[in-house]
Structure formats: C-alpha cells, structure tokens
Design an enzyme around this catalytic site. Structure first.
Site, PDB file in Angstrom:
ATOM      1  N   GLU A   1       0.552  -1.160   0.093  1.00 35.67           N
ATOM      2  CA  GLU A   1       0.042  -0.163  -0.013  1.00 35.67           C
ATOM      3  C   GLU A   1       1.231   0.937  -0.104  1.00 35.67           C
ATOM      4  OE1 GLU A   1      -4.267   1.485   1.418  1.00 35.67           O
ATOM      5  OE2 GLU A   1      -3.281   0.191   2.709  1.00 35.67           O
TER       6      GLU A   1
ATOM      7  N   TYR B   1       0.301  -7.710  -2.164  1.00 37.53           N
ATOM      8  CA  TYR B   1      -1.141  -7.273  -1.446  1.00 37.53           C
ATOM      9  C   TYR B   1      -2.213  -7.284  -1.758  1.00 37.53           C
ATOM     10  CZ  TYR B   1      -3.807  -2.435   0.181  1.00 37.53           C
ATOM     11  OH  TYR B   1      -4.335  -2.181   1.273  1.00 37.53           O
TER      12      TYR B   1
ATOM     13  N   ASP C   1       1.118  -8.199   2.957  1.00 37.67           N
ATOM     14  CA  ASP C   1      -0.352  -7.871   3.175  1.00 37.67           C
ATOM     15  C   ASP C   1      -1.412  -9.159   2.852  1.00 37.67           C
ATOM     16  OD1 ASP C   1      -3.239  -6.815   4.577  1.00 37.67           O
ATOM     17  OD2 ASP C   1      -2.866  -5.306   4.064  1.00 37.67           O
TER      18      ASP C   1
ATOM     19  N   HIS D   1      -0.771  -0.265  10.466  1.00 37.60           N
ATOM     20  CA  HIS D   1      -0.467  -1.722  10.643  1.00 37.60           C
ATOM     21  C   HIS D   1       1.309  -1.779  11.075  1.00 37.60           C
ATOM     22  CE1 HIS D   1      -2.464  -4.090   7.180  1.00 37.60           C
ATOM     23  NE2 HIS D   1      -3.097  -3.065   7.244  1.00 37.60           N
TER      24      HIS D   1
END
Length: 380
Positions: free
Chosen positions: A128, A205, A247, A357
């Site tokens: 991200e 991601y 992620d 995160h």
C-alpha cells in the site's frame, strides 16, 4: 276572569333603573374577573418561561453521560525471538503495509530508517505504497545500500502499490518479476516476485474484499486462484520453493482477531468464511504453512493491524492480516532445498503512530552463499 294589575309609569321607570344597575354591577364583576385571570396567566407564562430557561441552563451545565467504552487492553502473549545457531547463515525478510509511503517519509521517515537499522533485513517488502510512476525516481534511493523495485497502480491514482528493497551485499544478483501474469490483477500493482538463491519470494498486497464485500468473489474466486497457480508454476520452473508474504487481508483463525464472536464479524472484509476458506487452501491443498502459527500455534493477542477509526492500537483491538506463508518442505532443517524456516515474528512497537499496520518478519537458515546463483533482472 282574572285581571292583571299594570304598574303605573313612575313605578315602571324605577324598576327599569334598578335592573340596569344590577346588570352594570354584574358586568363590572365579570370584567374584573377577566382582568385578574389575564394577569394571572401572564404571570404564569412569565414564570413558565423563566422555569424553562432555568431548566435549560441546568441541563447545559449538567455533564452528559459518557458512552461506556471498554478501555481495558486486550492481552498479548510475550514472545521471544529464536536465537540463531552460531554457525548459521541467516536471511531475514520484513514485510510492512505502510499505508502510504509518501506520508511515512513526510511525517516520520526516521521510523523507517530506525526499523531498517534495528532489524537489518536482507529484504524489505512494503505494501500500500500508493505511489505513481512519477514518484518512483525520488524514492529509488530511500534506503542506502538497498536496490529498490516498485509496482504502481495504473488503474487508480494513489491506490495500492508494492515495493521491495534488497540489500545488495547480501543478494548482488537475482531476478525480479512484476505481477501474476494477468492484466486484470496486474494493473493494481499488487505483486513483486524475487527469484533469489535457494528460494523465491512473492511480495503481495492481496485485494481487500471491500466494506460491502463488493470484491469478495473477485478476491476469492479469481485473485486467490491465480496467485496459487502462479506460485505453483514458479516453483516448478525454478525448482526452488516459493515463499509468499505481505498483507494477505485475512484473519484466518479466531485467534487472529480480538472479537471473533461479534455479530458483524462474519460479514466483515477479511473475516468472511469465503476468505478464510480460501486461505486454508494454501495450507491444506498447496502444502503451505502459516509460519507464525506453525511456531506459535496458540499465541494470543498477536495482531498486525488496528483500526485508526476505533483507536484500536492502544487497547490492542486488532487483527492479524500480515503473513509469511512458506512451503512445508522448508519447515524442517536439513531439507534438500538448502533453506529452512527458523523464526517468524511481529514487530509490535517499532512503528506506533506511523501506519495502521506493523511489520512482520521471517528468518531463514540459508545454506548457501548470497551469490551462489547468477541472475539478471527481468520483468514480466
């Protein structure tokens, strides 16, 4: 025949005057009564307004009852890193969803450099990043001593994006590939894969299913399926195990979220049965392990994401969404691949206030030199 007596003129006049006086006195009494009633009503109205104003003032002065909030932090088991054997050659990989790399650099760049200085990763994978191609050049040398690779979303500006930083002294040569080989996935910049000595590393991601689960089918029936096929084919092509990290946008077990019994959880992105089952396919059908749960199967409170909207981090109200999925073949020392799982960990405190995160890490025992295979950079 009876006869009525008719009063004389003087008597009639007198009686008429008496009746007028009686009527006048009655009208006066009525008027006085009405005046008293009107005055009383006015007084009552003024008093009512005053009372209402007083009540309003008292209500404003009275503190409102605060919404009851559970401020007790959810417990987290204390875990220790596994010490390396003295003769071992280790490879350390970190993965971190930074929730906007430009924001990190602008607001707290030192946190990123402190993390690298503290952990000394051989590979750092970021998710991200939200970068565009026009930003890449200014971030290429962000971490001294590391070669950088970026994959940016072309579908939407300021969206998604991944980056990988490779320590040049550890891996001077290797191959790098971008995407999964499917345009429908690759335009969002969600995948960078390194072909390293002894193993492959797919830094991902994974798409979020959306607040209304509008991308749930795409994520579980298309992206996840194509990702598994990609990893399987890459392993066959290179004869090296493929590790998947990043992620993953799923809380796989009830232990991986703080409130698994809440009514909204089964309909929340990352917690649906479809997403959990899809991740289970990695573990049950593709021969992979959740490296963290393999080493710490019952550890409590080990989360990697906390909602900023609910101020979840101070109270450890979070989810574990970030993973290293490794082939079972490298879980045991002495396997024929020359690389084995040693440790899997979560960096809980290093980045508080920087991202929603925190980083996660993997340590491998590497039975070979950094340059035991010659590679050149390619893109697909």
């Amino acid at each position: 025949q009876s006869q009525a007596t008719v009063p004389s003129g003087a008597a009639a006049a007198g009686r008429w005057r008496w009746m007028r006086r009686v009527a006048a006195r009655g009208m006066a009494r009525v008027a006085a009564s009405r005046k008293r009633t009107s005055a009383a009503s006015a007084a009552d109205g003024a008093g009512g307004e005053a009372a209402a104003a007083a009540d309003e003032a008292a209500s404003a002065a009275k503190p409102k009852r605060a919404r009851k909030v559970n401020e007790e932090a959810f417990p987290r088991d204390a875990l220790q890193r596994r010490p390396l054997p003295t003769s071992a050659s280790a490879v350390k990989v970190l993965s971190w969803n930074v929730n906007g790399l430009r924001a990190v650099v602008r607001n707290n760049e030192q946190a990123l450099h402190d993390l690298v200085a503290s952990e000394q990763p051989d590979v750092l994978c970021l998710q991200e990043t939200k970068l565009q191609e026009s930003h890449v050049e200014s971030f290429a040398d962000l971490i001294p001593g590391y070669k950088s690779h970026f994959s940016c979303s072309t579908a939407k500006k300021g969206y998604s994006g991944t980056a990988v930083f490779v320590r040049q002294k550890r891996f001077p040569t290797y191959d790098v590939r971008f995407g999964l080989g499917h345009e429908k996935h690759d335009q969002e910049g969600r995948s960078i894969t390194l072909l390293l000595p002894r193993f492959n590393l797919a830094a991902l991601y994974v798409p979020n299913s959306g607040q209304k689960l509008e991308r749930l089918d795409y994520r579980t029936k298309e992206w996840d399926v194509d990702l598994r096929n990609f990893a399987r084919k890459l392993t066959q092509e290179t004869s090296n195990p493929t590790i998947v990290c990043g992620d993953m946008n799923v809380a796989h077990r009830d232990l991986d979220l703080y409130n698994p019994t809440a009514k909204h959880i089964p309909k929340s992105a990352g917690c649906t049965a479809a997403e959990r089952d899809s991740f289970s396919v990695w573990l049950e059908e593709e021969g992979y392990l959740d490296s963290f749960r393999h080493l710490f199967p019952e550890a409590v409170g080990q989360y990697t994401y906390w909602s900023t909207r609910g101020n979840g981090r101070p109270f450890n109200r979070g989810l574990r969404l970030d993973y290293f999925a490794v082939p079972r073949a490298i879980a045991e020392p002495g396997n024929p691949h020359g690389v084995s799982l040693h440790d899997s960990f979560i960096c809980h405190l290093d980045t508080v206030g920087v991202s929603d995160h925190c980083p996660v890490g993997l340590t491998l025992i590497h039975e070979g030199g950094a340059a035991d295979q010659a590679h050149t950079e390619t893109e697909s």
